[in-house]
Design a protein around this motif. Structure first.
Motif, PDB file in Angstrom:
ATOM      1  N   ALA A 168      -1.152   5.969 -10.032  1.00  0.00           N
ATOM      2  CA  ALA A 168      -0.441   6.086  -8.752  1.00  0.00           C
ATOM      3  C   ALA A 168      -1.425   6.323  -7.606  1.00  0.00           C
ATOM      4  CB  ALA A 168       0.581   7.216  -8.824  1.00  0.00           C
ATOM      5  N   ARG A 169      -2.428   7.153  -7.831  1.00  0.00           N
ATOM      6  CA  ARG A 169      -3.403   7.408  -6.765  1.00  0.00           C
ATOM      7  C   ARG A 169      -4.159   6.134  -6.402  1.00  0.00           C
ATOM      8  NH1 ARG A 169      -4.030  12.303  -9.667  1.00  0.00           N
ATOM      9  NH2 ARG A 169      -5.855  11.500 -10.802  1.00  0.00           N
ATOM     10  N   ASP A 170      -4.510   5.349  -7.392  1.00  0.00           N
ATOM     11  CA  ASP A 170      -5.216   4.100  -7.102  1.00  0.00           C
ATOM     12  C   ASP A 170      -4.334   3.119  -6.330  1.00  0.00           C
ATOM     13  OD1 ASP A 170      -7.455   5.063  -8.328  1.00  0.00           O
ATOM     14  OD2 ASP A 170      -7.269   3.852 -10.151  1.00  0.00           O
ATOM     15  N   ILE A 171      -3.042   3.098  -6.633  1.00  0.00           N
ATOM     16  CA  ILE A 171      -2.121   2.235  -5.876  1.00  0.00           C
ATOM     17  C   ILE A 171      -2.082   2.665  -4.420  1.00  0.00           C
ATOM     18  CG2 ILE A 171       0.307   1.590  -5.585  1.00  0.00           C
ATOM     19  CD1 ILE A 171       0.605   1.830  -8.647  1.00  0.00           C
ATOM     20  N   VAL A 172      -1.945   3.955  -4.186  1.00  0.00           N
ATOM     21  CA  VAL A 172      -1.862   4.465  -2.810  1.00  0.00           C
ATOM     22  C   VAL A 172      -3.143   4.160  -2.045  1.00  0.00           C
ATOM     23  CG1 VAL A 172      -1.715   6.576  -1.437  1.00  0.00           C
ATOM     24  CG2 VAL A 172      -0.156   6.232  -3.358  1.00  0.00           C
ATOM     25  N   VAL A 173      -4.294   4.327  -2.675  1.00  0.00           N
ATOM     26  CA  VAL A 173      -5.568   4.031  -2.018  1.00  0.00           C
ATOM     27  C   VAL A 173      -5.659   2.553  -1.662  1.00  0.00           C
ATOM     28  CG1 VAL A 173      -8.056   3.898  -2.382  1.00  0.00           C
ATOM     29  CG2 VAL A 173      -6.817   5.971  -3.026  1.00  0.00           C
ATOM     30  N   ALA A 174      -5.253   1.669  -2.577  1.00  0.00           N
ATOM     31  CA  ALA A 174      -5.317   0.233  -2.318  1.00  0.00           C
ATOM     32  C   ALA A 174      -4.391  -0.169  -1.178  1.00  0.00           C
ATOM     33  CB  ALA A 174      -4.959  -0.544  -3.581  1.00  0.00           C
ATOM     34  N   VAL A 175      -3.216   0.426  -1.118  1.00  0.00           N
ATOM     35  CA  VAL A 175      -2.268   0.090  -0.049  1.00  0.00           C
ATOM     36  C   VAL A 175      -2.790   0.565   1.305  1.00  0.00           C
ATOM     37  CG1 VAL A 175       0.041   0.599   0.865  1.00  0.00           C
ATOM     38  CG2 VAL A 175      -0.253   0.018  -1.560  1.00  0.00           C
ATOM     39  N   ALA A 176      -3.465   1.693   1.321  1.00  0.00           N
ATOM     40  CA  ALA A 176      -3.946   2.274   2.587  1.00  0.00           C
ATOM     41  C   ALA A 176      -5.223   1.634   3.103  1.00  0.00           C
ATOM     42  CB  ALA A 176      -4.160   3.770   2.415  1.00  0.00           C
ATOM     43  N   ALA A 177      -5.853   0.773   2.295  1.00  0.00           N
ATOM     44  CA  ALA A 177      -7.147   0.202   2.687  1.00  0.00           C
ATOM     45  C   ALA A 177      -6.988  -0.827   3.796  1.00  0.00           C
ATOM     46  CB  ALA A 177      -7.813  -0.436   1.473  1.00  0.00           C
ATOM     47  N   ASP A 178      -7.995  -0.929   4.648  1.00  0.00           N
ATOM     48  CA  ASP A 178      -8.057  -1.983   5.647  1.00  0.00           C
ATOM     49  C   ASP A 178      -8.450  -3.297   4.971  1.00  0.00           C
ATOM     50  OD1 ASP A 178      -7.405  -0.468   7.935  1.00  0.00           O
ATOM     51  OD2 ASP A 178      -9.453   0.333   8.032  1.00  0.00           O
ATOM     52  N   PRO A 179      -8.115  -4.441   5.542  1.00  0.00           N
ATOM     53  CA  PRO A 179      -7.305  -4.607   6.749  1.00  0.00           C
ATOM     54  C   PRO A 179      -5.802  -4.556   6.435  1.00  0.00           C
ATOM     55  CG  PRO A 179      -8.061  -6.729   5.967  1.00  0.00           C
ATOM     56  CD  PRO A 179      -8.682  -5.713   5.048  1.00  0.00           C
ATOM     57  N   ASN A 180      -5.010  -4.353   7.477  1.00  0.00           N
ATOM     58  CA  ASN A 180      -3.549  -4.379   7.391  1.00  0.00           C
ATOM     59  C   ASN A 180      -3.023  -3.329   6.413  1.00  0.00           C
ATOM     60  OD1 ASN A 180      -1.145  -5.396   8.385  1.00  0.00           O
ATOM     61  ND2 ASN A 180      -0.990  -6.991   6.825  1.00  0.00           N
ATOM     62  N   PRO A 181      -3.348  -2.061   6.623  1.00  0.00           N
ATOM     63  CA  PRO A 181      -2.950  -1.022   5.676  1.00  0.00           C
ATOM     64  C   PRO A 181      -1.450  -0.753   5.710  1.00  0.00           C
ATOM     65  CG  PRO A 181      -3.945  -0.043   7.611  1.00  0.00           C
ATOM     66  CD  PRO A 181      -4.139  -1.535   7.745  1.00  0.00           C
ATOM     67  N   GLY A 182      -0.956  -0.179   4.603  1.00  0.00           N
ATOM     68  CA  GLY A 182       0.442   0.198   4.494  1.00  0.00           C
ATOM     69  C   GLY A 182       0.623   1.696   4.417  1.00  0.00           C
ATOM     70  N   ALA A 183       1.886   2.114   4.169  1.00  0.00           N
ATOM     71  CA  ALA A 183       2.232   3.531   4.279  1.00  0.00           C
ATOM     72  C   ALA A 183       2.688   4.147   2.962  1.00  0.00           C
ATOM     73  CB  ALA A 183       3.339   3.697   5.324  1.00  0.00           C
ATOM     74  N   LEU A 184       2.504   3.464   1.851  1.00  0.00           N
ATOM     75  CA  LEU A 184       2.980   3.955   0.560  1.00  0.00           C
ATOM     76  C   LEU A 184       2.294   5.273   0.196  1.00  0.00           C
ATOM     77  CD1 LEU A 184       4.798   2.982  -1.857  1.00  0.00           C
ATOM     78  CD2 LEU A 184       2.697   2.142  -2.887  1.00  0.00           C
ATOM     79  N   SER A 185       3.074   6.245  -0.298  1.00  0.00           N
ATOM     80  CA  SER A 185       2.538   7.566  -0.630  1.00  0.00           C
ATOM     81  C   SER A 185       2.808   7.906  -2.087  1.00  0.00           C
ATOM     82  CB  SER A 185       3.183   8.639   0.249  1.00  0.00           C
ATOM     83  OG  SER A 185       4.549   8.808  -0.117  1.00  0.00           O
ATOM     84  N   LEU A 186       2.124   8.954  -2.577  1.00  0.00           N
ATOM     85  CA  LEU A 186       2.383   9.442  -3.930  1.00  0.00           C
ATOM     86  C   LEU A 186       3.825   9.915  -4.073  1.00  0.00           C
ATOM     87  CD1 LEU A 186      -0.908  11.441  -4.597  1.00  0.00           C
ATOM     88  CD2 LEU A 186      -0.169   9.337  -5.745  1.00  0.00           C
ATOM     89  N   GLU A 187       4.378  10.497  -3.024  1.00  0.00           N
ATOM     90  CA  GLU A 187       5.766  10.954  -3.057  1.00  0.00           C
ATOM     91  C   GLU A 187       6.728   9.779  -3.186  1.00  0.00           C
ATOM     92  OE1 GLU A 187       3.156  13.942  -1.730  1.00  0.00           O
ATOM     93  OE2 GLU A 187       3.488  11.957  -0.823  1.00  0.00           O
ATOM     94  N   ASP A 188       6.413   8.658  -2.533  1.00  0.00           N
ATOM     95  CA  ASP A 188       7.252   7.458  -2.665  1.00  0.00           C
ATOM     96  C   ASP A 188       7.284   6.995  -4.118  1.00  0.00           C
ATOM     97  OD1 ASP A 188       7.837   7.175   0.116  1.00  0.00           O
ATOM     98  OD2 ASP A 188       5.877   6.243   0.424  1.00  0.00           O
ATOM     99  N   LEU A 189       6.123   6.981  -4.769  1.00  0.00           N
ATOM    100  CA  LEU A 189       6.052   6.521  -6.152  1.00  0.00           C
ATOM    101  C   LEU A 189       6.777   7.480  -7.096  1.00  0.00           C
ATOM    102  CD1 LEU A 189       2.370   5.306  -6.128  1.00  0.00           C
ATOM    103  CD2 LEU A 189       4.326   3.881  -6.750  1.00  0.00           C
ATOM    104  N   SER A 190       6.511   8.759  -6.983  1.00  0.00           N
ATOM    105  CA  SER A 190       7.124   9.717  -7.909  1.00  0.00           C
ATOM    106  C   SER A 190       8.638   9.806  -7.712  1.00  0.00           C
ATOM    107  CB  SER A 190       6.497  11.098  -7.737  1.00  0.00           C
ATOM    108  OG  SER A 190       6.738  11.614  -6.437  1.00  0.00           O
ATOM    109  N   GLY A 191       9.102   9.504  -6.506  1.00  0.00           N
ATOM    110  CA  GLY A 191      10.524   9.618  -6.220  1.00  0.00           C
ATOM    111  C   GLY A 191      11.351   8.383  -6.515  1.00  0.00           C
TER     112      GLY A 191
END
Length: 581
Positions: A250-273
């Motif tokens: 899950a942490r690796d997913i969040v890091v990949a989504v947040a990376a530039d360019p065009n980052p996203g807003a996915l969080s660990l809380e989104d995944l666990s929930g």
């Protein structure tokens, strides 16, 4: 109808029209998620006990092996989907979501399972607007973390397996783990799709997986190994779906989504929930049959049922299947149904009315009255059921998908469609799997002068889909057919065409799948670009249709009851196979 139009309609019904081909006047036609890579006729397969149709021979073999080992239809579907993640990564996988319709033959109960991605808690309805307030260009929105929704596939699998699985959870992962570890030869289709993609090589992990040491797309026959995906699957097999939705994956997913360019807003809380949802299937009558599929957030079953409800007015069995008149009626029903789909459907929490209002028999009868026998509507307007607010228009989606149709020896059935949206999704690879770009299935603009869109972006919402996993039951309530397809918003036309061929014209399933695709999504009438059907454009000109010839890359999988046997067939346009025992 005047005399000349009557004569023209009669001529077209007989397939003898010879008028100039129509020219498109609707502008650009919405794209499709995956390009065509050939057409190869595939004979149907007959079996007495069980039948499997999937999008790839490796997945079909895995599902059959699970059934032979005593597994249920759900077990086989999970094993097949995991293998598809390995061998057909551009279409579906654990970085995406899906819908599954299940029939329990012993209890006589049908259920619908929603593993659709959800929007992160940190987004709002302006997600796909530029700073100037304009809609972003499609691929500006798609490529990168901005478009990534919370993946739902594994949570859905865990929920439905707990209810309907027979074999141990971990055993269902073994075929996919072996293929990811040992590798498989790159198919001509996968090679072509990698080579055609403009964005895939921008992601370092994607380059490592899909390209050779010189940066060239993996060649046909090259062995693609994915040890990182094998490790992820092994962890989920041993620890359950929580291994994906929490911890290091899950942490690796969040890091990949947040990376530039065009980052996203996915969080660990989104995944666990994230939670998969069991919903009541959406069912309706057609002739002597009952057709069941997914309710919203999928618009698939509702739009298919709307088309069928309008077509019931016509005696299609008396009309030649390959005539322009049949194509005219089908396309006009599509215009009307898609007009309502585009105006009314989205996440059920945001829809202004229930699907039952749009599928009421009197409402569909009134919509069917708008179909003219001698002339096209060109572009239909959405209907307004009594006491409903004014309709709105929303944008189309373009999911890359894969479909599985299975009947097990006990008579249980699964129709499942899984997706990462566009081919190769967001083009972000994490630990060997691609992340989806499903958020671009939301309306890019949140509102217009008529009010907010039912498919607008919002935290926790599920974007509208066209996926249409479908089960058909006969008048006695026995399972008659299992079907579905990939293909973006074209899925609806593909599935509706399939059902008309099977139920009105009693065609064998392989013959139905070999028929050329024709239909409208409330734009031009789209005709599959094949030499044997190009004259159909001439016939449709007699009805005032503007037409477009194009590749229409369905991937239908069909299982049909024939007496005490099951007949399975795979779409000739993709790599799918059918097998049974």
């Amino acid at each position: 109808m005047n005399a000349s139009r009557t004569l023209l309609a009669a001529i077209v019904i007989l397939g003898l029209a010879a008028l100039p081909a129509a020219r498109p006047a609707f502008g650009q036609v919405p794209g499709q998620p995956e390009a065509a890579t050939g057409f190869s006729r595939k004979p149907a397969v007959v079996a007495s006990r069980a039948m499997v149709v999937t999008a790839n021979p490796h997945a079909t073999d895995a599902a059959v092996g699970v059934l032979r080992a005593g597994g249920s239809a759900v077990d086989a579907a999970i094993a097949a989907a995991l293998v598809l993640n390995v061998v057909e990564p551009q279409s579906s996988g654990i970085g995406g979501g899906g819908f599954l319709v299940h029939h329990d033959a012993q209890k006589g109960r049908t259920s619908a399972w929603d593993g659709r991605e959800t929007a992160p808690g940190g987004v709002d309805e302006h997600l796909f607007l530029t700073p100037q307030g304009d809609k972003m260009a499609f691929y500006d929105a798609v490529v990168g973390g901005r478009s990534v929704g919370v993946p739902g596939l594994l949570r859905m699998f865990a929920a439905v397996h707990a209810r309907h699985g027979r074999l141990p959870w971990s055993s269902l992962f073994q075929p996919a783990i072996r293929l990811a570890t040992d590798g498989f030869p790159v198919s001509p289709r996968l090679h072509k799709l990698i080579a055609q993609d403009r964005f895939l090589n921008r992601d370092p992990s994607a380059r490592q997986l899909f390209f050779d040491a010189d940066g060239r797309p993996l060649a046909e026959g090259a062995i693609l190994r994915n040890p990182q995906l094998a490790e992820v699957l092994a962890a989920v097999a041993e620890q359950g779906a929580d291994a994906f939705y929490a911890g290091s994956i899950a942490r690796d997913i969040v890091v990949a989504v947040a990376a530039d360019p065009n980052p996203g807003a996915l969080s660990l809380e989104d995944l666990s929930g994230y939670r998969a949802v069991e919903r009541a299937p959406l069912c309706g009558p057609y002739r002597a049959y009952r057709v069941c599929g997914m309710p919203p957030p999928s618009s698939g079953a509702a739009t298919v049922l709307a088309m069928l409800g309008m077509l019931e007015r016509f005696r299609l069995a008396d009309i030649p299947p390959d005539s322009a008149f049949a194509a005219h009626l089908f396309s006009e029903a599509g215009r009307l149904a898609f007009a309502d789909r585009d105006a009314w459907y989205g996440d059920p929490v945001a829809m202004p009315l229930a699907p039952s209002r749009l599928l009421a028999r009197d409402y569909l009868a009134a919509r069917a009255e708008l179909i003219r026998l001698d002339d096209s509507l060109d572009r239909a307007r959405p209907g307004t059921p009594a006491a409903a607010p004014a309709p709105r228009a929303v944008n189309a989606e373009q999911p890359a998908t894969s479909h599985v149709s299975i009947v097990d020896p006990a008579g249980n059935a699964v129709s499942m469609t899984a997706s990462i949206e566009d081919a190769f999704g967001s083009r972000r690879v994490v630990r060997g799997f691609l992340l989806n770009n499903q958020l671009t299935d939301f309306s890019f603009t949140p509102a217009d002068e008529r009010g907010p869109h039912p498919n607008r972006v919002g935290p926790g919402k599920r974007p509208r889909s066209s996926m249409s996993p479908t089960l058909v039951f006969d008048a006695g309530g026995k399972l008659h057919a299992v079907t579905g397809s990939p293909g973006g918003s074209q899925i609806i036309n593909y599935v509706a065409e399939n059902l008309v061929g099977l139920l009105d014209w009693n065609m064998p399933p392989d013959a139905v799948l070999a028929r050329p695709h024709v239909g409208s999504r409330n734009g031009p009438t789209e005709i599959e670009d094949r030499a044997d059907v190009r004259p159909l454009a001439d016939g449709l000109a007699a009805f005032g249709h503007e037409t477009v010839l194009r590749d229409l890359t369905s991937g239908l999988g069909v299982v049909v009851r024939r007496g005490r046997e099951w007949v399975g067939a795979a779409d000739p346009r993709r790599e799918g196979t059918a097998a049974g025992f």
